[in-house]
Design an enzyme around this catalytic site. Sequence first.
Site, PDB file in Angstrom:
ATOM      1  N   ASP A   1      58.870  32.834  85.838  1.00 55.23           N
ATOM      2  CA  ASP A   1      58.891  32.120  84.556  1.00 55.23           C
ATOM      3  C   ASP A   1      60.272  32.078  83.905  1.00 55.23           C
ATOM      4  OD1 ASP A   1      56.048  31.959  84.817  1.00 55.23           O
ATOM      5  OD2 ASP A   1      55.870  33.968  83.952  1.00 55.23           O
TER       6      ASP A   1
ATOM      7  N   GLU B   1      49.311  25.432  82.863  1.00 49.37           N
ATOM      8  CA  GLU B   1      49.985  26.348  81.943  1.00 49.37           C
ATOM      9  C   GLU B   1      51.481  26.070  81.978  1.00 49.37           C
ATOM     10  OE1 GLU B   1      48.735  30.129  83.467  1.00 49.37           O
ATOM     11  OE2 GLU B   1      50.014  30.003  85.230  1.00 49.37           O
TER      12      GLU B   1
END
Length: 329
Positions: A34, A202
């Site tokens: 991420d 997401e």
Amino acid sequence: MRILSILSALASLVALAFGTPNPLPGSSNIALRDPAILYNSASKKYFVFATGDHIPIFTSTSLLGPWTNVGAVLPSCTIITGITPPGNCSLWAPDVHFVNGEYVLYYSVSTGGSQNSAIGVATSPSMEPGTWTDHGQVMRSKTGDAFNSIDPNLVVDFNGVLKLGFGSYWGGIYQIVLSSITTQMESSPGDHLAGGNGRPAEGGFTYQPPGAAYWYEFFSDGITPLQGATSRPAAGAEYKVRVGRGPSATGPFIDQTGDAITSGTTSGTLVLGSHDNVYAPGGQSLFRDPVSNRDVMVYHYVRNDSFGGPSYLGINYVDFSSGWPVVVD
Ligand SMILES: *[C@@H]1O[C@H](CO)[C@@H](O)[C@H](O)[C@H]1NC(C)=O
Ligand SMILES: *[C@@H]1O[C@H](CO)[C@@H](O)[C@H](O)[C@H]1NC(C)=O
């Protein structure tokens, strides 16, 4: 101008014809998930932030590395309590921007598969370790809510309005208006940007390349294999980066076939999927690199030949000249 746009359209076609480029060299030994990236033009360094204990910071003087882990954003952890067990400072999915003269970093506090989650914010004058001030919670969710407050993404819309995107599998990706970087103004969950319909979508990231006619909503769609995973998702069900585009930072965002990315379970135009030794890329974020004046996407991926191993940092340039983002060398 016409020749330039023909040339860039040709470049996009060439990129398509020759397949997806591999990540830029220089970051393939950096294990993280991420990532978020920004450049500090005063110190002339790139900063990458990632999921992990205390939010690790990596810096480099070049997009091609070498990258060095120089410390963490929150060495004393977050002031948000009641979510992670005592002693555990695993913070997720940082998002970093330069707003009104300071660096602003949003982060998620959660545990796997839970809606007991919060988004916090920290600020710094330089992004260096030891310079971050934690301001704690901006928003929160609890079991039973229609959303999950993870995967933050700040965007400054027309007229300087601050908007915070967030969300995941639960209900999809949403966005609320903030009255300041630390304060929620609109009640959650706000505007629905993408996903929903029980879809594993997401990591929403809203981006407008400087001067572009559209805003783009990127998201990670599918199953992300974590370290230690022993079996692969069904072919095609693994993480991939998709996109829709729209007239504002709040959308509505549609894909190349005209479907709203809030509809169905397959909407969203593919930007980056598994290819070569890059498996399940996602967790993406974008920025305009002021050194090259090009748009850049960072993401993580699993090495296809080391499934079950860590995820690594991927960096590529992105060409928006066709009106849709194309990963290029
Ligand atoms: C902290 O919690 C996360 C889940 O949120 C877990 O993956 C990790 O192993 C924990 N770390 C430690 C040191 O217990
Ligand atoms: C990825 O690894 C799997 C399992 O070894 C293999 O079947 C597949 O062909 C590989 N994909 C690529 C693109 O190399």
